[in-house]
Design a protein around this motif. Sequence first.
Motif, PDB file in Angstrom:
ATOM      1  N   SER A   2       0.835  -1.192   0.000  1.00 14.77           N
ATOM      2  CA  SER A   2       0.000   0.000   0.000  1.00 14.77           C
ATOM      3  C   SER A   2       0.874   1.248   0.000  1.00 14.77           C
ATOM      4  N   VAL A   3       0.296   2.344  -0.450  1.00  9.79           N
ATOM      5  CA  VAL A   3       0.985   3.616  -0.613  1.00  9.79           C
ATOM      6  C   VAL A   3       0.464   4.595   0.440  1.00  9.79           C
ATOM      7  N   ALA A   4       1.369   5.442   0.954  1.00  7.64           N
ATOM      8  CA  ALA A   4       0.981   6.480   1.918  1.00  7.64           C
ATOM      9  C   ALA A   4       1.785   7.743   1.630  1.00  7.64           C
ATOM     10  N   PHE A   5       1.190   8.896   1.938  1.00  5.02           N
ATOM     11  CA  PHE A   5       1.889  10.172   1.790  1.00  5.02           C
ATOM     12  C   PHE A   5       1.223  11.215   2.675  1.00  5.02           C
ATOM     13  N   GLY A  51     -19.107  12.183  -7.522  1.00  2.73           N
ATOM     14  CA  GLY A  51     -19.139  10.735  -7.355  1.00  2.73           C
ATOM     15  C   GLY A  51     -17.817  10.035  -7.618  1.00  2.73           C
ATOM     16  N   TYR A  52     -16.806  10.759  -8.060  1.00  2.00           N
ATOM     17  CA  TYR A  52     -15.480  10.163  -8.293  1.00  2.00           C
ATOM     18  C   TYR A  52     -14.868   9.667  -6.979  1.00  2.00           C
ATOM     19  N   ILE A  53     -15.105  10.414  -5.890  1.00  2.81           N
ATOM     20  CA  ILE A  53     -14.623  10.055  -4.557  1.00  2.81           C
ATOM     21  C   ILE A  53     -15.817   9.622  -3.714  1.00  2.81           C
ATOM     22  N   LYS A  54     -15.648   8.509  -2.986  1.00  2.00           N
ATOM     23  CA  LYS A  54     -16.694   8.034  -2.069  1.00  2.00           C
ATOM     24  C   LYS A  54     -16.041   7.535  -0.798  1.00  2.00           C
ATOM     25  N   GLY A  55     -16.812   7.559   0.282  1.00  4.89           N
ATOM     26  CA  GLY A  55     -16.273   7.033   1.528  1.00  4.89           C
ATOM     27  C   GLY A  55     -17.239   7.170   2.674  1.00  4.89           C
ATOM     28  N   ARG A  56     -16.667   7.090   3.881  1.00  2.34           N
ATOM     29  CA  ARG A  56     -17.474   7.126   5.107  1.00  2.34           C
ATOM     30  C   ARG A  56     -16.689   7.830   6.207  1.00  2.34           C
ATOM     31  N   ARG A  64     -10.553  19.970  14.823  1.00  2.63           N
ATOM     32  CA  ARG A  64      -9.152  19.565  14.691  1.00  2.63           C
ATOM     33  C   ARG A  64      -8.880  18.427  13.728  1.00  2.63           C
ATOM     34  N   ARG A  65      -9.834  17.528  13.542  1.00  6.78           N
ATOM     35  CA  ARG A  65      -9.487  16.295  12.837  1.00  6.78           C
ATOM     36  C   ARG A  65     -10.704  15.656  12.178  1.00  6.78           C
ATOM     37  N   ILE A  66     -10.484  15.166  10.959  1.00  4.05           N
ATOM     38  CA  ILE A  66     -11.486  14.416  10.196  1.00  4.05           C
ATOM     39  C   ILE A  66     -10.796  13.136   9.724  1.00  4.05           C
ATOM     40  N   VAL A  67     -11.390  11.989  10.014  1.00  4.99           N
ATOM     41  CA  VAL A  67     -10.848  10.709   9.543  1.00  4.99           C
ATOM     42  C   VAL A  67     -11.950  10.024   8.739  1.00  4.99           C
ATOM     43  N   GLN A  68     -11.581   9.592   7.532  1.00  9.53           N
ATOM     44  CA  GLN A  68     -12.558   8.978   6.628  1.00  9.53           C
ATOM     45  C   GLN A  68     -11.973   7.753   5.929  1.00  9.53           C
ATOM     46  N   HIS A  69     -12.833   6.774   5.679  1.00  9.66           N
ATOM     47  CA  HIS A  69     -12.493   5.731   4.716  1.00  9.66           C
ATOM     48  C   HIS A  69     -12.740   6.375   3.359  1.00  9.66           C
ATOM     49  N   TRP A  70     -11.876   6.148   2.380  1.00 14.33           N
ATOM     50  CA  TRP A  70     -11.855   6.941   1.149  1.00 14.33           C
ATOM     51  C   TRP A  70     -11.459   6.055  -0.023  1.00 14.33           C
ATOM     52  N   ARG A  71     -12.126   6.247  -1.160  1.00  9.42           N
ATOM     53  CA  ARG A  71     -11.775   5.543  -2.394  1.00  9.42           C
ATOM     54  C   ARG A  71     -12.268   6.341  -3.589  1.00  9.42           C
ATOM     55  N   THR A  72     -11.699   6.036  -4.755  1.00 14.75           N
ATOM     56  CA  THR A  72     -12.174   6.662  -5.986  1.00 14.75           C
ATOM     57  C   THR A  72     -12.694   5.576  -6.917  1.00 14.75           C
ATOM     58  N   THR A  73     -13.261   6.010  -8.007  1.00 13.55           N
ATOM     59  CA  THR A  73     -13.753   5.060  -9.012  1.00 13.55           C
ATOM     60  C   THR A  73     -12.598   4.315  -9.676  1.00 13.55           C
ATOM     61  N   SER A  78     -11.748  -5.061  -5.510  1.00 13.36           N
ATOM     62  CA  SER A  78     -11.042  -5.845  -4.495  1.00 13.36           C
ATOM     63  C   SER A  78     -10.138  -4.991  -3.602  1.00 13.36           C
ATOM     64  N   ASP A  79      -9.881  -3.740  -3.985  1.00 18.55           N
ATOM     65  CA  ASP A  79      -9.046  -2.858  -3.166  1.00 18.55           C
ATOM     66  C   ASP A  79      -9.813  -2.422  -1.920  1.00 18.55           C
ATOM     67  N   PRO A  80      -9.189  -2.515  -0.755  1.00 21.89           N
ATOM     68  CA  PRO A  80      -9.856  -1.980   0.441  1.00 21.89           C
ATOM     69  C   PRO A  80      -9.876  -0.452   0.379  1.00 21.89           C
ATOM     70  N   ASP A  81     -10.768   0.153   1.149  1.00 20.03           N
ATOM     71  CA  ASP A  81     -10.780   1.611   1.258  1.00 20.03           C
ATOM     72  C   ASP A  81      -9.446   2.079   1.838  1.00 20.03           C
ATOM     73  N   SER A  82      -9.006   3.251   1.422  1.00 20.58           N
ATOM     74  CA  SER A  82      -7.835   3.875   2.028  1.00 20.58           C
ATOM     75  C   SER A  82      -8.295   4.647   3.259  1.00 20.58           C
ATOM     76  N   LEU A  83      -7.329   5.160   4.015  1.00 19.51           N
ATOM     77  CA  LEU A  83      -7.634   5.941   5.205  1.00 19.51           C
ATOM     78  C   LEU A  83      -7.146   7.364   4.996  1.00 19.51           C
ATOM     79  N   LEU A  84      -8.058   8.309   5.138  1.00 21.86           N
ATOM     80  CA  LEU A  84      -7.754   9.724   4.984  1.00 21.86           C
ATOM     81  C   LEU A  84      -7.869  10.397   6.339  1.00 21.86           C
ATOM     82  N   GLU A  85      -6.809  11.119   6.727  1.00 17.80           N
ATOM     83  CA  GLU A  85      -6.839  11.891   7.960  1.00 17.80           C
ATOM     84  C   GLU A  85      -6.558  13.345   7.587  1.00 17.80           C
TER      85      GLU A  85
END
Length: 136
Positions: A2-5, A51-56, A64-73, A78-85
């Motif tokens: 997995s990739v992170a930045f 609709g290109y980006i979806k999540g929860r 101070r902080r927003i954490v979301q499960h995140w994915r694009t089209t 089969s890819d799991p959602d990424s994590l956005l903070e």
Amino acid sequence: MSVAFEVSEWFAATPEEVYDAWLTSDEHSRMTGSPARVSNRIGEDFQAWDGYIKGRNVELERPRRIVQHWRTTEFAESDPDSLLEVLLAVENGGTRVTIRHSGLPEHGMQYREGWIEAYFMPMKEYFEHKRAGGGV
């Protein structure tokens, strides 16, 4: 693998203003220049960029902080959602927004530039215009 930045930018707005704009559909749409349906409640779904980006929403700590499960089209099913903070910190009369994005699929580094071009650049203009008294 997995990739992170992490990417960061300063905005002419309070953390409350950025937080509320991020989690309000009309403001998020104006802030980015693209249709969004978002929520300020944990567990609720969102979509952005027409609709290109979806999540929860996973964790919300105003302002101070927003954490979301995140994915694009572009994610495979089969890819799991990424994590956005999204971290918001007071800095020099404005807000430092730091995006920590992890758990991305192999093609995920492209989203680093996407955050800059599709979010940070229009957000800069949006908040500067708003601060100058131009409203939205």
